[in-house]
Motif scaffolding. Sequence first.
Motif, short mmCIF file in Angstrom:
data_model
loop_
_atom_site.label_atom_id
_atom_site.label_comp_id
_atom_site.label_asym_id
_atom_site.label_seq_id
_atom_site.Cartn_x
_atom_site.Cartn_y
_atom_site.Cartn_z
N LYS A 1 5.31 -0.67 12.71
CA LYS A 1 5.23 -0.94 14.14
C LYS A 1 6.48 -1.68 14.61
O LYS A 1 7.32 -2.09 13.81
N ASP A 2 6.59 -1.83 15.93
CA ASP A 2 7.68 -2.61 16.49
C ASP A 2 7.54 -4.06 16.06
O ASP A 2 6.43 -4.54 15.74
N ARG A 3 8.66 -4.80 16.08
CA ARG A 3 8.65 -6.18 15.58
C ARG A 3 7.61 -7.03 16.31
O ARG A 3 6.96 -7.89 15.69
N GLY A 4 7.43 -6.82 17.60
CA GLY A 4 6.48 -7.62 18.35
C GLY A 4 5.03 -7.42 17.92
O GLY A 4 4.17 -8.26 18.22
N PRO B 1 0.83 -1.21 0.00
CA PRO B 1 0.00 0.00 0.00
C PRO B 1 0.86 1.25 0.00
O PRO B 1 2.07 1.20 0.30
N ALA B 2 0.25 2.38 -0.31
CA ALA B 2 1.00 3.64 -0.42
C ALA B 2 1.67 4.03 0.88
O ALA B 2 2.75 4.63 0.87
N ASP B 3 1.05 3.71 2.03
CA ASP B 3 1.66 4.11 3.30
C ASP B 3 2.71 3.12 3.79
O ASP B 3 3.35 3.34 4.82
N GLY B 4 2.91 2.02 3.07
CA GLY B 4 3.97 1.09 3.39
C GLY B 4 3.78 0.25 4.64
O GLY B 4 4.74 -0.32 5.14
N HIS B 5 2.54 0.12 5.12
CA HIS B 5 2.35 -0.61 6.38
C HIS B 5 2.41 -2.13 6.19
O HIS B 5 2.51 -2.88 7.17
N SER B 6 2.37 -2.60 4.94
CA SER B 6 2.46 -4.04 4.69
C SER B 6 3.14 -4.28 3.36
O SER B 6 3.30 -3.36 2.54
N VAL B 7 3.53 -5.52 3.14
CA VAL B 7 4.11 -5.90 1.86
C VAL B 7 3.77 -7.36 1.59
O VAL B 7 3.71 -8.19 2.52
N GLY B 8 3.48 -7.68 0.33
CA GLY B 8 3.18 -9.04 -0.06
C GLY B 8 3.99 -9.46 -1.27
O GLY B 8 4.27 -8.64 -2.15
N TYR B 9 4.40 -10.72 -1.30
CA TYR B 9 5.18 -11.25 -2.42
C TYR B 9 4.52 -12.54 -2.92
O TYR B 9 3.94 -13.30 -2.14
N ALA B 10 4.64 -12.79 -4.21
CA ALA B 10 4.22 -14.06 -4.80
C ALA B 10 5.31 -14.54 -5.73
O ALA B 10 5.83 -13.76 -6.55
N GLY C 1 12.90 -28.63 -12.28
CA GLY C 1 12.93 -29.57 -13.39
C GLY C 1 13.43 -30.95 -13.04
O GLY C 1 13.13 -31.90 -13.76
N SER C 2 14.22 -31.10 -11.96
CA SER C 2 14.67 -32.44 -11.59
C SER C 2 13.61 -33.17 -10.77
O SER C 2 13.40 -34.36 -10.94
N ARG C 3 12.91 -32.46 -9.91
CA ARG C 3 11.83 -33.05 -9.12
C ARG C 3 10.50 -33.04 -9.87
O ARG C 3 9.57 -33.70 -9.47
N GLU C 4 10.44 -32.25 -10.94
CA GLU C 4 9.22 -32.08 -11.74
C GLU C 4 8.05 -31.68 -10.85
O GLU C 4 7.03 -32.35 -10.77
N VAL C 5 8.28 -30.57 -10.17
CA VAL C 5 7.32 -30.01 -9.23
C VAL C 5 7.11 -28.54 -9.56
O VAL C 5 8.08 -27.81 -9.79
N VAL C 6 5.86 -28.12 -9.61
CA VAL C 6 5.51 -26.71 -9.76
C VAL C 6 5.00 -26.21 -8.41
O VAL C 6 4.33 -26.95 -7.68
N ALA C 7 5.36 -24.97 -8.05
CA ALA C 7 4.94 -24.47 -6.75
C ALA C 7 4.73 -22.97 -6.77
O ALA C 7 5.28 -22.26 -7.62
N VAL C 8 3.94 -22.52 -5.82
CA VAL C 8 3.73 -21.09 -5.59
C VAL C 8 4.05 -20.80 -4.13
O VAL C 8 3.56 -21.49 -3.23
N LYS C 9 4.88 -19.80 -3.92
CA LYS C 9 5.20 -19.35 -2.56
C LYS C 9 4.64 -17.95 -2.38
O LYS C 9 4.79 -17.09 -3.26
N THR C 10 3.98 -17.72 -1.26
CA THR C 10 3.48 -16.39 -0.94
C THR C 10 4.05 -15.96 0.41
O THR C 10 4.25 -16.79 1.30
N SER C 11 4.32 -14.67 0.53
CA SER C 11 4.79 -14.09 1.79
C SER C 11 4.03 -12.80 2.02
O SER C 11 3.85 -12.00 1.10
N TYR C 12 3.63 -12.60 3.26
CA TYR C 12 2.87 -11.40 3.61
C TYR C 12 3.31 -10.91 4.98
O TYR C 12 3.32 -11.68 5.95
N LYS C 13 3.71 -9.66 5.06
CA LYS C 13 4.11 -9.05 6.33
C LYS C 13 3.27 -7.81 6.56
O LYS C 13 3.16 -6.95 5.68
N HIS C 14 2.69 -7.70 7.76
CA HIS C 14 1.83 -6.59 8.12
C HIS C 14 2.39 -5.90 9.36
O HIS C 14 2.91 -6.54 10.26
N GLY C 15 2.30 -4.58 9.39
CA GLY C 15 2.76 -3.83 10.55
C GLY C 15 4.19 -3.35 10.43
O GLY C 15 4.90 -3.23 11.43
N LEU C 16 4.62 -3.07 9.22
CA LEU C 16 5.99 -2.60 9.02
C LEU C 16 6.24 -1.25 9.68
O LEU C 16 7.40 -0.85 9.87
#
Length: 348
Positions: A103-106, A71-80, A86-101
């Motif tokens: 704020k303090d880590r806790g 978002p414009a205010d930078g409070h979160s970030v998401g990745y896909a 090719g050796s395991r012949e596996v397709v995959a999707v990884k998603t990552s989402y962090k909220h509260g950037l």
Amino acid sequence: MNHQQPLPEDLVTDRSTSVHDIPGRTLRALSTSDLAGIDITLADVVETVEQAYRTLAAGASDNPRKLTVRPADGHSVGYAMLGRDGSREVVAVKTSYKHGLDKDRGDQHYYTALTLYDDISGLPLAMMDCGRIGALRTPAVSALLARACARPGARTALVIGTGTQGRLALPFLLTTLPDLDRLLLAGSHPDGIAAVRTELHRHFPDRDVELVTDLRAAATQADIVVATAGGHTAAAVEVDWLAPGALAVLVGHGLAPSTLHRADRVIATSEAQMQVTGTDMADAEGHLRPVDAELPRIVAGAAVGRRTADERIFGYNSGLVVTDIALGHRFAQLALAQGRGTRVPLWQ
């Protein structure tokens, strides 16, 4: 990229342990606790990540650039991240989402998940928490960088930071470079320092770490510097602090931009990823130093890591989804063998 060419024999993964337990429309969900109970050796992790690099360098895997939203205010970030091993012949999707950037880590929330599909049967394999996979994959990559690019006879390693990545950095370095005989740690959090020692003793009971307070003096003595500190660290090793022949690996924070721009050689897991995620190392004009070689090609023997004993090398460690796929598939195999996970009738 031609995926029809047969892989070299050493890149063909043994698929005899299938991760399928029931055909059809169910998915095996592997939780954080499911994965935490799986024993896997550091050598197994390194071998799995190394094979993923070799397959990618052979042109048999796909690793497109990650997608990012914030978002414009930078409070979160998401990745896909979408990829194919090719050796395991596996397709995959990884998603990552962090909220509260903002704020303090806790007060922050972070979730990451990996979904695997078998590209031979066309069936889903598993969905899993990706936290432990990333926690193992990243220090394994640093260890491969060190094996490929450390100067001959390297004896001293310095780790900056005691967070998740700092805690496994030394055990993985000892896995690929067992002749290291001096282990230095720069950190300020007592709990983190204790955790680093605990992890080191768990894997190497006869080894210990020296806590350093003078970062510049420690960097001068180190053959390998691995910077894993968080974004609020005051640590910033300059290139002039590094001894001739030193390797400086950036995982998180702890290295000043001079270690990149004035290095004799720059190695990255991916130059494209570095251009996206390494902007804090840009020069005054906003530019990053070009990469001389990428780690997958070095591991495969198609490129050179170190050329001379005295050159200072900067290594950039950014995640590639093909390594998450390979390690996630390995965990799925081990989980099935142990009867772990929950069958979810997701498409019924």
